[in-house]
Scaffold this motif. Structure first.
Motif, PDB file in Angstrom:
ATOM      1  N   ASN A  60       0.845  -1.190   0.000  1.00 23.69           N
ATOM      2  CA  ASN A  60       0.000   0.000   0.000  1.00 23.69           C
ATOM      3  C   ASN A  60       0.883   1.243   0.000  1.00 23.69           C
ATOM      4  O   ASN A  60       2.017   1.202   0.459  1.00 23.69           O
ATOM      5  CB  ASN A  60      -0.920   0.006   1.226  1.00 23.69           C
ATOM      6  N   ALA A  61       0.333   2.316  -0.512  1.00 25.58           N
ATOM      7  CA  ALA A  61       1.020   3.610  -0.518  1.00 25.58           C
ATOM      8  C   ALA A  61      -0.003   4.685  -0.212  1.00 25.58           C
ATOM      9  O   ALA A  61      -1.130   4.635  -0.701  1.00 25.58           O
ATOM     10  CB  ALA A  61       1.674   3.863  -1.865  1.00 25.58           C
ATOM     11  N   GLU A  62       0.392   5.644   0.619  1.00 26.59           N
ATOM     12  CA  GLU A  62      -0.522   6.699   1.041  1.00 26.59           C
ATOM     13  C   GLU A  62       0.217   8.037   1.037  1.00 26.59           C
ATOM     14  O   GLU A  62       1.318   8.143   1.585  1.00 26.59           O
ATOM     15  CB  GLU A  62      -1.009   6.367   2.461  1.00 26.59           C
ATOM     16  N   ALA A  63      -0.379   9.033   0.413  1.00 23.76           N
ATOM     17  CA  ALA A  63       0.215  10.369   0.409  1.00 23.76           C
ATOM     18  C   ALA A  63       0.195  10.936   1.825  1.00 23.76           C
ATOM     19  O   ALA A  63      -0.778  10.765   2.559  1.00 23.76           O
ATOM     20  CB  ALA A  63      -0.550  11.292  -0.527  1.00 23.76           C
ATOM     21  N   ILE A  64       1.279  11.596   2.192  1.00 28.49           N
ATOM     22  CA  ILE A  64       1.367  12.311   3.463  1.00 28.49           C
ATOM     23  C   ILE A  64       1.462  13.785   3.096  1.00 28.49           C
ATOM     24  O   ILE A  64       2.524  14.280   2.725  1.00 28.49           O
ATOM     25  CB  ILE A  64       2.603  11.877   4.281  1.00 28.49           C
ATOM     26  N   GLY A  65       0.327  14.448   3.147  1.00 30.70           N
ATOM     27  CA  GLY A  65       0.274  15.844   2.723  1.00 30.70           C
ATOM     28  C   GLY A  65       0.783  15.972   1.301  1.00 30.70           C
ATOM     29  O   GLY A  65       0.530  15.114   0.453  1.00 30.70           O
ATOM     30  N   SER A  66       1.533  17.014   1.052  1.00 31.13           N
ATOM     31  CA  SER A  66       2.104  17.222  -0.283  1.00 31.13           C
ATOM     32  C   SER A  66       3.622  17.062  -0.265  1.00 31.13           C
ATOM     33  O   SER A  66       4.296  17.459  -1.202  1.00 31.13           O
ATOM     34  CB  SER A  66       1.739  18.616  -0.787  1.00 31.13           C
ATOM     35  N   TYR A  67       4.156  16.430   0.796  1.00 34.43           N
ATOM     36  CA  TYR A  67       5.612  16.368   0.939  1.00 34.43           C
ATOM     37  C   TYR A  67       6.203  14.967   0.975  1.00 34.43           C
ATOM     38  O   TYR A  67       7.419  14.803   0.907  1.00 34.43           O
ATOM     39  CB  TYR A  67       6.054  17.130   2.191  1.00 34.43           C
ATOM     40  N   ALA A  68       5.354  13.922   1.098  1.00 26.43           N
ATOM     41  CA  ALA A  68       5.914  12.583   1.307  1.00 26.43           C
ATOM     42  C   ALA A  68       4.910  11.498   0.954  1.00 26.43           C
ATOM     43  O   ALA A  68       3.733  11.767   0.700  1.00 26.43           O
ATOM     44  CB  ALA A  68       6.343  12.420   2.766  1.00 26.43           C
ATOM     45  N   ILE A  69       5.403  10.263   1.011  1.00 24.86           N
ATOM     46  CA  ILE A  69       4.568   9.084   0.825  1.00 24.86           C
ATOM     47  C   ILE A  69       4.884   8.109   1.960  1.00 24.86           C
ATOM     48  O   ILE A  69       6.023   8.018   2.417  1.00 24.86           O
ATOM     49  CB  ILE A  69       4.821   8.433  -0.554  1.00 24.86           C
ATOM     50  N   ARG A  70       3.841   7.430   2.443  1.00 19.25           N
ATOM     51  CA  ARG A  70       4.024   6.374   3.449  1.00 19.25           C
ATOM     52  C   ARG A  70       3.797   5.063   2.736  1.00 19.25           C
ATOM     53  O   ARG A  70       2.786   4.863   2.075  1.00 19.25           O
ATOM     54  CB  ARG A  70       3.037   6.500   4.597  1.00 19.25           C
ATOM     55  N   LEU A  71       4.758   4.168   2.862  1.00 19.97           N
ATOM     56  CA  LEU A  71       4.671   2.864   2.207  1.00 19.97           C
ATOM     57  C   LEU A  71       4.436   1.771   3.233  1.00 19.97           C
ATOM     58  O   LEU A  71       4.981   1.817   4.339  1.00 19.97           O
ATOM     59  CB  LEU A  71       5.960   2.578   1.432  1.00 19.97           C
ATOM     60  N   VAL A  72       3.617   0.802   2.849  1.00 17.40           N
ATOM     61  CA  VAL A  72       3.358  -0.376   3.662  1.00 17.40           C
ATOM     62  C   VAL A  72       3.940  -1.560   2.897  1.00 17.40           C
ATOM     63  O   VAL A  72       3.747  -1.681   1.684  1.00 17.40           O
ATOM     64  CB  VAL A  72       1.851  -0.573   3.904  1.00 17.40           C
ATOM     65  N   PHE A  73       4.644  -2.433   3.626  1.00 16.21           N
ATOM     66  CA  PHE A  73       5.343  -3.548   2.996  1.00 16.21           C
ATOM     67  C   PHE A  73       4.739  -4.882   3.405  1.00 16.21           C
ATOM     68  O   PHE A  73       4.082  -4.994   4.442  1.00 16.21           O
ATOM     69  CB  PHE A  73       6.828  -3.497   3.359  1.00 16.21           C
ATOM     70  N   SER A  74       5.007  -5.896   2.604  1.00 10.59           N
ATOM     71  CA  SER A  74       4.437  -7.226   2.819  1.00 10.59           C
ATOM     72  C   SER A  74       4.905  -7.890   4.110  1.00 10.59           C
ATOM     73  O   SER A  74       4.258  -8.826   4.587  1.00 10.59           O
ATOM     74  CB  SER A  74       4.745  -8.135   1.625  1.00 10.59           C
ATOM     75  N   ASP A  75       5.982  -7.409   4.711  1.00 12.50           N
ATOM     76  CA  ASP A  75       6.433  -7.976   5.987  1.00 12.50           C
ATOM     77  C   ASP A  75       5.743  -7.313   7.179  1.00 12.50           C
ATOM     78  O   ASP A  75       6.092  -7.564   8.318  1.00 12.50           O
ATOM     79  CB  ASP A  75       7.951  -7.902   6.120  1.00 12.50           C
ATOM     80  N   GLY A  76       4.759  -6.443   6.899  1.00 18.16           N
ATOM     81  CA  GLY A  76       4.001  -5.779   7.953  1.00 18.16           C
ATOM     82  C   GLY A  76       4.534  -4.415   8.342  1.00 18.16           C
ATOM     83  O   GLY A  76       3.880  -3.676   9.077  1.00 18.16           O
ATOM     84  N   HIS A  77       5.704  -4.040   7.854  1.00 18.80           N
ATOM     85  CA  HIS A  77       6.282  -2.734   8.184  1.00 18.80           C
ATOM     86  C   HIS A  77       5.414  -1.640   7.550  1.00 18.80           C
ATOM     87  O   HIS A  77       5.168  -1.657   6.348  1.00 18.80           O
ATOM     88  CB  HIS A  77       7.712  -2.638   7.648  1.00 18.80           C
TER      89      HIS A  77
END
Length: 101
Positions: A60-77
């Protein structure tokens, strides 16, 4: 640098970033996971307990405002936040940057 487009390939193993200067960066999920700045990963690196993340994918990937992205990985991180400047730094470090787009 600001990304114009972010895409995750269909096996979810590669993030493609098209930058506002026309460059395209191809960043493996394993590199993104290893370069997470989350406290747990930073501590593991400092203690010399770095792991291999070759089989990790982006779930999964989620925008964090207009400055970053938060990534979710298959190992649960799910605590990795990647500001655009850091994402570009990772891309340059990984050597998978296509200057011609």
């Amino acid at each position: 640098m600001i990304p114009l487009e972010l895409k995750i390939n269909s096996p979810r193993s590669l993030l493609s970033v098209t930058w506002d200067d026309g460059a395209v960066s191809l960043i493996p999920a394993s590199v993104l996971r290893a370069r997470s700045r989350a406290a747990q990963q930073v501590r593991a690196d400092v203690e010399g307990k770095a792991r291999s993340f070759e089989t990790v994918t982006v779930t999964n990937a989620e925008a964090i405002g207009s400055y970053a992205i938060r990534l979710v990985f298959s190992d649960g991180h799910d605590r990795g936040i990647y500001p655009w400047s850091y994402l570009r730094e990772i891309a340059e470090f990984s050597g998978l940057r296509n200057e011609n787009g």
